[in-house]
Design an enzyme around this catalytic site. Structure first.
Site, PDB file in Angstrom:
ATOM      1  N   ASP A   1     -15.845 -21.845  -6.432  1.00 52.98           N
ATOM      2  CA  ASP A   1     -17.128 -21.213  -5.991  1.00 52.98           C
ATOM      3  C   ASP A   1     -17.642 -21.813  -4.633  1.00 52.98           C
ATOM      4  O   ASP A   1     -18.063 -21.132  -3.963  1.00 52.98           O
ATOM      5  CB  ASP A   1     -18.286 -21.546  -7.031  1.00 52.98           C
ATOM      6  CG  ASP A   1     -17.842 -21.251  -8.375  1.00 52.98           C
ATOM      7  OD1 ASP A   1     -17.209 -20.228  -8.622  1.00 52.98           O
ATOM      8  OD2 ASP A   1     -18.170 -21.762  -9.626  1.00 52.98           O
TER       9      ASP A   1
ATOM     10  N   HIS B   1     -21.758 -23.411 -17.437  1.00 56.35           N
ATOM     11  CA  HIS B   1     -21.337 -23.046 -15.992  1.00 56.35           C
ATOM     12  C   HIS B   1     -21.189 -21.505 -15.736  1.00 56.35           C
ATOM     13  O   HIS B   1     -21.733 -21.001 -14.876  1.00 56.35           O
ATOM     14  CB  HIS B   1     -20.053 -23.808 -15.498  1.00 56.35           C
ATOM     15  CG  HIS B   1     -19.549 -23.525 -14.144  1.00 56.35           C
ATOM     16  ND1 HIS B   1     -19.596 -24.509 -13.269  1.00 56.35           N
ATOM     17  CD2 HIS B   1     -18.664 -22.339 -13.575  1.00 56.35           C
ATOM     18  CE1 HIS B   1     -19.093 -23.916 -12.027  1.00 56.35           C
ATOM     19  NE2 HIS B   1     -18.812 -22.498 -12.419  1.00 56.35           N
ATOM     20  N   GLU B   2     -20.275 -21.120 -16.866  1.00 54.32           N
ATOM     21  CA  GLU B   2     -20.250 -19.637 -16.813  1.00 54.32           C
ATOM     22  C   GLU B   2     -21.452 -18.702 -16.858  1.00 54.32           C
ATOM     23  O   GLU B   2     -21.713 -17.635 -16.176  1.00 54.32           O
ATOM     24  CB  GLU B   2     -18.977 -18.912 -17.733  1.00 54.32           C
ATOM     25  CG  GLU B   2     -17.758 -19.671 -17.474  1.00 54.32           C
ATOM     26  CD  GLU B   2     -17.290 -19.482 -15.756  1.00 54.32           C
ATOM     27  OE1 GLU B   2     -17.459 -18.353 -15.202  1.00 54.32           O
ATOM     28  OE2 GLU B   2     -16.547 -20.310 -15.128  1.00 54.32           O
TER      29      GLU B   2
ATOM     30  N   THR C   1       0.634  -1.234   0.014  1.00 54.71           N
ATOM     31  CA  THR C   1       0.070   0.023   0.081  1.00 54.71           C
ATOM     32  C   THR C   1       0.959   1.337   0.046  1.00 54.71           C
ATOM     33  O   THR C   1       0.319   2.337  -0.091  1.00 54.71           O
ATOM     34  CB  THR C   1      -0.772   0.131   1.130  1.00 54.71           C
ATOM     35  OG1 THR C   1      -0.293  -0.451   2.495  1.00 54.71           O
ATOM     36  CG2 THR C   1      -2.074  -1.085   1.007  1.00 54.71           C
ATOM     37  N   GLY C   2       2.109   0.978   0.112  1.00 54.34           N
ATOM     38  CA  GLY C   2       3.094   2.113  -0.096  1.00 54.34           C
ATOM     39  C   GLY C   2       3.497   2.935   1.209  1.00 54.34           C
ATOM     40  O   GLY C   2       3.854   4.112   1.285  1.00 54.34           O
TER      41      GLY C   2
END
Length: 605
Positions: free
Chosen positions: A505, A428-429, A209-210
Site C-alpha cells: 500500500d 486491515h482489509e 497485445t497481439g
C-alpha cells in the site's frame, strides 16, 4: 503450416543400412568367394595319396593342406595334421602330387573389407561430425554449412492459420492493416493511380497485445507467403553474418513476391547508432542495421513485398529506420479497452467448453489493464480449474477465481497464520473497503478476502469500476491514495501499532502521489511543469527526475504532504464508522471471503 521440406535422414538410419549390407555379404557373398576346407585324419590323407586322389599339396610346420577328389569326383580342399613321417615327401613325389600354395593365408574378405573401408570411413566421419558440432556450438547453434542463410520460418500461402476473425480488441490496428491486405489482393488499383504502398509498417505496443498475431492475420487474409523471423536471429558471433542473413531474407522474399516479411523484436538490430569509435562504433549489430536499411531502399514495393515489424521499445529505434520509404507507418497495438477485453474473452472462451449464461462483461470489468495474452491465460486457468473440480464446463466462478489467480496468485491453503495476525489482516482489509465505499469518485468494492495467496498477500480488497475511465481526476487520484492508507489507518485505530502488511500500500500510494506532482500537473507549487521523464512506456514506464536537487527536495515535501493528508482523511472516516469497522471485520474473520454485495448490505443496515 510451415513449408514442407524433405527431412534429412538421421545418422542411425545409414548405420542400419550398412549393417544390413554387411550381414548380407557375410551370409551369401563371402562364402562363395572363400573356399570350403574339410579337415581329415592323417590316415585318410595317406590313403588318398596311394589312390592318386591328391593333386596338389602344401606342407607346413603346423598342417598339411591339399587338393583332393571328393565323393562326387570334384576337387575339394582338405587339411590334416603334421606327423613324423620322413618318407612323406618321396611318397607324394611318387604319387605325382605337385607342390605349391593351396589355400590363401591372408585374412578373410569380411575382415579385410571392415579394416580397409568401413573403419576408416567411420573414423573420418566421426571426426568431421565432432568438428561440425563444435563449430555449431560456437556459432550459437547455426549450422556451419549455412553461412549467411536466414532462419526465417516460411508459411505457405493461406496457411498461417490466422485471420482477422482471430484478432479481437484491436479494431483500429485491423483497420490500418486492411489497406495492406487490399493492396496485396488488388495492386493494380493502386498502381493505376500512381500510388505506392508503404514498404513497411511498425507495430508498437506492450507485450502480449497481439502484434505477432496481427501480422499472421494479415498474411492469412491476403493469402500470401509469410516470412517470420526474430531480430535476435540476425545477431551472430562472426562479423558479417547478420548482414548476409538480411540479404538472403530479402532475396527469398522477392522470389516469392507478393509476400509478407515479419521481423519480431526489431529493436534488437534497429537500435540508434552512436558516434563512438573503436569497439562500439561499427559492431556487428550496426552492420546488420545498415544492410537492412539498404535492402529496404533497394526493393520495389510495387512487387508486393510488405515488411511488418514489431517492438515494444519504439523510442530506441534508429531514426533512419522510421523515415518515409522504410517503416513509415506506425500502428499502435495498445492494451484493449472494456469492449476489447470482452471480445478477447469470447474469442478464447470459444475454444473451451463454457456453461450457459457466462457474464463476460463482469470479467472484463475486473481485468482492467490486462493484455490479450493475460486474458487468454485467464480463460485457460479457468478451464484447468473446472477440470480440477470435476466439471465438464467452465463456470462463472472458475473465471472469477482465475482472475484472482492472475492478480494475486493461488490460494495458500496450508498457510498457518495465528489468530492475532488473522484478526489484524481482517481489520486491515475492511479498512481499505470502508474508506473506498465512504468516498465519492471511488470504484465499488467487489470482493474482500483474508485467504493468503502465493504472491505473498495475506489478503486483498478488489475494486471493480462500473465503466471504463480514460481520465484520472485529481480528486480520484487523492481518493485512491486515501484508500491505500485505509489499511494502516485501521491498524492504528484498533491495535495502536504498525505492521508490515501495508508495505505494498505504501509503495502504491507513494508512486501515485509522486506522479501527481511530477507528471500529471496536479500541484499548485509546480503547476504544469514536467519534472520526470518516462522511458520504456510499454515495459513498465521507468521514470527519471529531470530537475535540480533543490527541486527534488521540494517534490519530496509535497509528496509527503499529499500522503499525510490522505492518511488523515482515511483515519477520520474510520473513526466516524468504528462500529461498522468492528462489525464488518468480525464478519470477514468468520467468513474469510465476502462479496461486495455482502459488504454493502452490512454497511448500510
Amino acid at each position: 503450416m510451415q513449408e514442407k521440406k524433405t527431412p534429412k535422414k538421421p545418422l542411425i538410419y545409414y548405420c542400419c543400412i550398412a549393417i544390413l549390407v554387411l550381414v548380407f555379404l557375410n551370409a551369401f557373398v563371402f562364402p562363395l568367394l572363400t573356399p570350403q576346407v574339410t579337415e581329415v585324419d592323417y590316415g585318410t590323407f595317406l590313403k588318398q595319396v596311394e589312390n592318386h586322389e591328391v593333386k596338389k599339396a602344401e606342407v607346413t610346420d603346423k598342417q598339411i593342406a591339399f587338393i583332393g577328389v571328393n565323393g562326387e569326383g570334384k576337387d575339394a580342399y582338405y587339411v590334416t595334421g603334421v606327423m613324423d613321417d620322413p618318407a612323406l615327401t618321396q611318397r607324394l613325389y611318387d604319387a605325382g602330387v605337385s607342390f605349391g600354395k593351396v589355400i590363401p593365408t591372408e585374412s578373410s574378405p569380411l575382415l579385410t573389407f571392415l579394416l580397409t573401408w568401413i573403419l576408416p570411413t567411420f573414423v573420418l566421419f566421426g571426426i568431421g561430425a565432432l568438428f561440425m558440432r563444435s563449430m555449431q556450438k560456437k556459432m550459437g547453434g547455426q549450422n556451419a554449412m549455412t553461412f549467411g542463410k536466414s532462419n526465417a520460418k516460411i508459411y505457405v500461402e493461406a496457411q498461417t492459420g490466422k485471420t482477422f476473425a482471430d484478432v479481437a480488441g484491436q479494431e483500429e490496428a485491423k483497420e490500418a492493416l486492411t489497406e495492406i491486405v487490399d493492396f496485396l489482393h488488388n495492386p493494380q488499383k493502386y498502381t493505376a493511380i500512381g500510388a505506392n504502398m508503404p514498404k513497411g509498417a511498425l507495430l508498437v505496443g506492450p507485450p502480449g497485445t497481439g502484434k505477432t498475431l496481427l501480422a499472421q492475420a494479415v498474411a492469412g487474409e491476403a493469402k500470401v507467403p509469410f516470412f517470420s523471423i526474430s531480430g535476435s536471429e540476425f545477431v551472430e558471433m562472426f562479423v558479417g553474418m547478420g548482414a548476409a542473413k538480411v540479404r538472403d531474407l530479402f532475396k527469398q522474399a522477392q522470389e516469392k513476391a507478393p509476400c509478407i516479411v515479419f521481423i519480431d523484436e526489431i529493436d534488437t538490430i534497429g537500435k540508434k547508432r552512436d558516434s563512438a569509435v573503436g569497439m562500439g562504433g561499427n559492431d556487428e549489430r550496426e552492420q546488420t542495421l545498415n544492410q537492412l536499411l539498404t535492402e529496404m531502399d533497394g526493393f520495389d514495393g510495387k512487387k508486393g513485398v510488405v515488411i511488418l515489424a514489431a517492438t515494444n521499445r519504439p523510442e530506441t529505434l534508429d531514426k533512419a529506420l522510421l523515415r518515409p520509404g522504410r517503416f513509415d507507418r506506425r500502428i499502435p497495438v495498445e492494451l484493449p479497452d472494456l469492449q476489447g477485453r470482452e471480445a478477447i474473452l469470447r474469442v478464447h472462451a470459444a475454444k473451451v467448453k463454457v456453461a450457459d449464461a457466462i457474464d463476460f462483461s463482469a470479467i472484463a470489468r475486473a481485468t482492467s489493464g490486462a493484455s490479450g495474452a493475460e486474458l487468454a491465460n485467464i480463460v485457460n486457468e479457468a478451464a484447468l480449474r473446472a477440470v480440477k473440480c470435476g466439471r465438464n464446463a467452465v463456470s462463472q466462478s472458475d473465471l472469477e477465481e482465475s482472475v484472482e489467480v492472475v492478480i494475486a496468485g493461488y490460494q495458500r491453503k496450508n498457510a498457518v497464520i495465528s489468530a492475532r495476525e488473522k484478526e489484524i489482516v481482517s481489520y486491515h482489509e475492511i479498512g481499505h473497503a470502508l474508506v473506498a465505499a465512504l468516498q465519492t469518485d471511488s470504484a465499488p468494492v467487489h470482493k474482500i478476502t483474508i485467504v493468503p495467496r502465493t504472491s505473498g498477500a495475506l489478503g486483498y480488497t478488489m475494486q471493480v469500476e462500473d465503466t471504463e475511465h480514460a481520465l484520472l481526476s485529481k480528486e480520484e487520484a487523492f481518493n485512491k491514495i486515501a484508500t491505500f492508507t485505509g489499511g494502516r489507518a485501521a491498524e492504528e485505530l484498533i491495535f495502536g501499532t504498525f505492521t508490515s502488511g501495508a508495505s505494498n500500500d505504501i509503495e502504491q500510494a507513494t508512486k501515485l502521489a509522486r506522479a501527481m506532482v511530477t507528471r500529471l500537473g496536479m500541484s499548485k507549487d509546480f503547476d504544469m511543469m514536467a519534472l520526470e521523464t518516462v522511458s520504456n512506456q510499454y515495459l513498465g514506464g521507468d521514470t527519471s527526475l529531470a530537475c535540480s536537487s533543490q527541486t527534488a527536495a521540494k517534490i519530496d515535501d509535497e509528496v509527503l504532504a499529499i500522503i499525510k493528508k490522505a492518511h488523515e482523511k482515511a483515519a477520520n472516516i474510520l473513526k466516524e464508522h468504528e462500529d461498522k469497522l468492528h462489525e464488518l471485520a468480525r464478519y470477514l474473520l468468520e467468513k474469510e471471503t465476502i462479496t461486495g454485495e455482502e459488504f454493502m448490505e452490512i454497511l448500510h443496515r
